[in-house]
Design a protein around this motif. Structure first.
Motif, PDB file in Angstrom:
ATOM      1  N   PHE A  91      15.673   7.925  19.797  1.00 58.70           N
ATOM      2  CA  PHE A  91      15.692   8.333  21.199  1.00 58.70           C
ATOM      3  C   PHE A  91      15.172   7.196  22.064  1.00 58.70           C
ATOM      4  N   SER A  92      15.805   7.006  23.211  1.00 59.48           N
ATOM      5  CA  SER A  92      15.326   6.048  24.209  1.00 59.48           C
ATOM      6  C   SER A  92      14.256   6.750  25.027  1.00 59.48           C
ATOM      7  N   ILE A  93      13.095   6.114  25.146  1.00 58.12           N
ATOM      8  CA  ILE A  93      11.981   6.691  25.884  1.00 58.12           C
ATOM      9  C   ILE A  93      11.722   5.821  27.114  1.00 58.12           C
ATOM     10  N   PHE A  94      11.768   6.454  28.271  1.00 54.54           N
ATOM     11  CA  PHE A  94      11.560   5.791  29.558  1.00 54.54           C
ATOM     12  C   PHE A  94      10.188   6.233  30.074  1.00 54.54           C
ATOM     13  N   ILE A  95       9.358   5.292  30.509  1.00 50.14           N
ATOM     14  CA  ILE A  95       8.010   5.645  30.964  1.00 50.14           C
ATOM     15  C   ILE A  95       7.729   5.003  32.317  1.00 50.14           C
ATOM     16  N   LYS A  96       7.237   5.809  33.241  1.00 51.30           N
ATOM     17  CA  LYS A  96       6.817   5.343  34.563  1.00 51.30           C
ATOM     18  C   LYS A  96       5.384   5.808  34.777  1.00 51.30           C
ATOM     19  N   LEU A  97       4.501   4.848  34.971  1.00 49.99           N
ATOM     20  CA  LEU A  97       3.085   5.148  35.199  1.00 49.99           C
ATOM     21  C   LEU A  97       2.821   5.297  36.688  1.00 49.99           C
ATOM     22  N   PRO A  98       1.863   6.145  37.057  1.00 53.04           N
ATOM     23  CA  PRO A  98       1.536   6.281  38.487  1.00 53.04           C
ATOM     24  C   PRO A  98       0.902   5.001  39.023  1.00 53.04           C
ATOM     25  N   LYS A  99       0.979   4.849  40.308  1.00 48.80           N
ATOM     26  CA  LYS A  99       0.463   3.650  40.980  1.00 48.80           C
ATOM     27  C   LYS A  99      -1.015   3.419  40.667  1.00 48.80           C
ATOM     28  N   ASN A 100      -1.797   4.488  40.568  1.00 47.29           N
ATOM     29  CA  ASN A 100      -3.235   4.359  40.353  1.00 47.29           C
ATOM     30  C   ASN A 100      -3.632   4.336  38.872  1.00 47.29           C
ATOM     31  N   TYR A 101      -2.669   4.183  37.969  1.00 50.29           N
ATOM     32  CA  TYR A 101      -2.958   4.193  36.536  1.00 50.29           C
ATOM     33  C   TYR A 101      -3.696   2.924  36.135  1.00 50.29           C
ATOM     34  N   LYS A 102      -4.790   3.109  35.412  1.00 48.04           N
ATOM     35  CA  LYS A 102      -5.552   1.982  34.859  1.00 48.04           C
ATOM     36  C   LYS A 102      -5.846   2.302  33.408  1.00 48.04           C
ATOM     37  N   LYS A 103      -5.410   1.440  32.507  1.00 50.48           N
ATOM     38  CA  LYS A 103      -5.554   1.662  31.065  1.00 50.48           C
ATOM     39  C   LYS A 103      -7.009   1.856  30.659  1.00 50.48           C
ATOM     40  N   ASN A 104      -7.923   1.118  31.269  1.00 54.80           N
ATOM     41  CA  ASN A 104      -9.331   1.167  30.873  1.00 54.80           C
ATOM     42  C   ASN A 104     -10.150   2.173  31.672  1.00 54.80           C
ATOM     43  N   SER A 105      -9.503   2.958  32.480  1.00 54.77           N
ATOM     44  CA  SER A 105     -10.182   3.973  33.277  1.00 54.77           C
ATOM     45  C   SER A 105     -10.495   5.192  32.410  1.00 54.77           C
ATOM     46  N   HIS A 106     -11.352   6.055  32.918  1.00 55.32           N
ATOM     47  CA  HIS A 106     -11.642   7.315  32.236  1.00 55.32           C
ATOM     48  C   HIS A 106     -10.784   8.445  32.783  1.00 55.32           C
ATOM     49  N   GLN A 107      -9.940   8.142  33.749  1.00 55.23           N
ATOM     50  CA  GLN A 107      -9.093   9.161  34.360  1.00 55.23           C
ATOM     51  C   GLN A 107      -7.863   9.416  33.485  1.00 55.23           C
ATOM     52  N   ASN A 108      -7.658  10.674  33.152  1.00 49.26           N
ATOM     53  CA  ASN A 108      -6.466  11.078  32.412  1.00 49.26           C
ATOM     54  C   ASN A 108      -5.441  11.642  33.390  1.00 49.26           C
TER      55      ASN A 108
ATOM     56  N   TYR B 290       2.769   9.836  20.153  1.00 48.20           N
ATOM     57  CA  TYR B 290       2.942   8.463  20.648  1.00 48.20           C
ATOM     58  C   TYR B 290       2.400   8.313  22.072  1.00 48.20           C
ATOM     59  N   ILE B 291       2.755   9.234  22.952  1.00 50.84           N
ATOM     60  CA  ILE B 291       2.331   9.134  24.356  1.00 50.84           C
ATOM     61  C   ILE B 291       0.808   9.285  24.470  1.00 50.84           C
ATOM     62  N   ASP B 292       0.248  10.288  23.805  1.00 45.06           N
ATOM     63  CA  ASP B 292      -1.200  10.511  23.893  1.00 45.06           C
ATOM     64  C   ASP B 292      -1.999   9.360  23.283  1.00 45.06           C
ATOM     65  N   LYS B 293      -1.447   8.697  22.286  1.00 44.13           N
ATOM     66  CA  LYS B 293      -2.133   7.559  21.648  1.00 44.13           C
ATOM     67  C   LYS B 293      -2.109   6.317  22.543  1.00 44.13           C
ATOM     68  N   ASN B 294      -1.030   6.123  23.284  1.00 44.82           N
ATOM     69  CA  ASN B 294      -0.844   4.877  24.026  1.00 44.82           C
ATOM     70  C   ASN B 294      -1.152   4.949  25.519  1.00 44.82           C
ATOM     71  N   TYR B 295      -1.359   6.164  26.044  1.00 41.69           N
ATOM     72  CA  TYR B 295      -1.596   6.325  27.483  1.00 41.69           C
ATOM     73  C   TYR B 295      -2.739   7.309  27.705  1.00 41.69           C
ATOM     74  N   ARG B 296      -3.354   7.219  28.864  1.00 43.35           N
ATOM     75  CA  ARG B 296      -4.461   8.110  29.225  1.00 43.35           C
ATOM     76  C   ARG B 296      -3.865   9.407  29.784  1.00 43.35           C
ATOM     77  N   THR B 297      -3.718  10.392  28.903  1.00 44.04           N
ATOM     78  CA  THR B 297      -3.032  11.623  29.264  1.00 44.04           C
ATOM     79  C   THR B 297      -3.990  12.802  29.356  1.00 44.04           C
ATOM     80  N   ASP B 298      -3.653  13.723  30.218  1.00 44.73           N
ATOM     81  CA  ASP B 298      -4.339  15.007  30.306  1.00 44.73           C
ATOM     82  C   ASP B 298      -3.548  15.965  29.413  1.00 44.73           C
ATOM     83  N   THR B 299      -4.037  16.204  28.219  1.00 41.62           N
ATOM     84  CA  THR B 299      -3.299  16.994  27.235  1.00 41.62           C
ATOM     85  C   THR B 299      -3.257  18.479  27.587  1.00 41.62           C
TER      86      THR B 299
END
Length: 188
Positions: free
Chosen positions: A17-34, A113-122
């Motif tokens: 499957f092709s997976i397309f991902i768009k992060l929000p403007k305020n996304y920061k990988k090292n942030s604590h915000q999910n 995959y998504i939860d491992k690689n991105y700061r997600t609110d599960t």
């Protein structure tokens, strides 16, 4: 058509499957915000449209589009992945009935995959589909209303194709009893 961010091979579907991902403007990988996650079906067609709308509205969500190698094979593959049960002869589907396997791919492989690689609110996932994708969205809603564990909190089912398989999905909803936690689910 956007270029996929990655390609994931699914063991349960036995296809990529092709997976397309768009992060929000305020996304920061090292942030604590999910961030909430929106899973969009038919990404080959709808990803850019939904991503632009989310950007215009300053959405805080991560958009994850699920698509195929290209738009040309999309129709056949979505017939396979978005339907349950297998089609009746009058439905004229070459392949069908794979919704259970496709849902397993989303739950067990894509979500991981998504939860491992991105700061997600599960606790705040949305599933969004149109037409046959909306049929699949309602199929998932029905499955989750029967279960005690819910992966999705919100469902967007735009113009669902409910005539599939002699109204099979409508009949399933009419004949089901749902558990008490079902009232937490939202259909938009």
């Amino acid at each position: 058509e956007s270029i996929a961010t990655t390609t994931l091979f699914s063991k349960t579907v036995n296809d990529s499957f092709s997976i397309f991902i768009k992060l929000p403007k305020n996304y920061k990988k090292n942030s604590h915000q999910n961030h909430p996650v929106i899973y969009l079906l038919d990404a080959n067609v709808y990803f850019d449209i939904v991503a632009d709308a989310m950007k215009e509205n300053n959405s805080n969500s991560i958009l994850v589009g699920i698509g195929y190698k290209d738009v040309f094979i999309m129709n056949t593959m979505r017939d396979r992945d978005y339907t349950f049960p297998k089609a009746l002869p009058q439905d004229s589907f070459q392949i069908s009935g794979g919704a259970y396997n496709f849902l397993s791919f989303i739950y067990e492989e894509l979500n991981t995959y998504i939860d491992k690689n991105y700061r997600t609110d599960t606790t705040n996932r949305t599933l969004m589909g149109h037409s046959l994708g909306a049929y699949f969205t309602l199929y998932v809603l029905g499955q989750e209303m029967q279960n005690k564990h819910h992966y999705f909190k919100n469902y967007v089912a735009a113009s669902p194709y409910l005539g599939y398989c002699n109204d099979a999905l409508i009949k399933q909803f009419q004949n089901r009893t749902f558990n008490e936690s079902s009232n937490q689910l939202k259909l938009i």
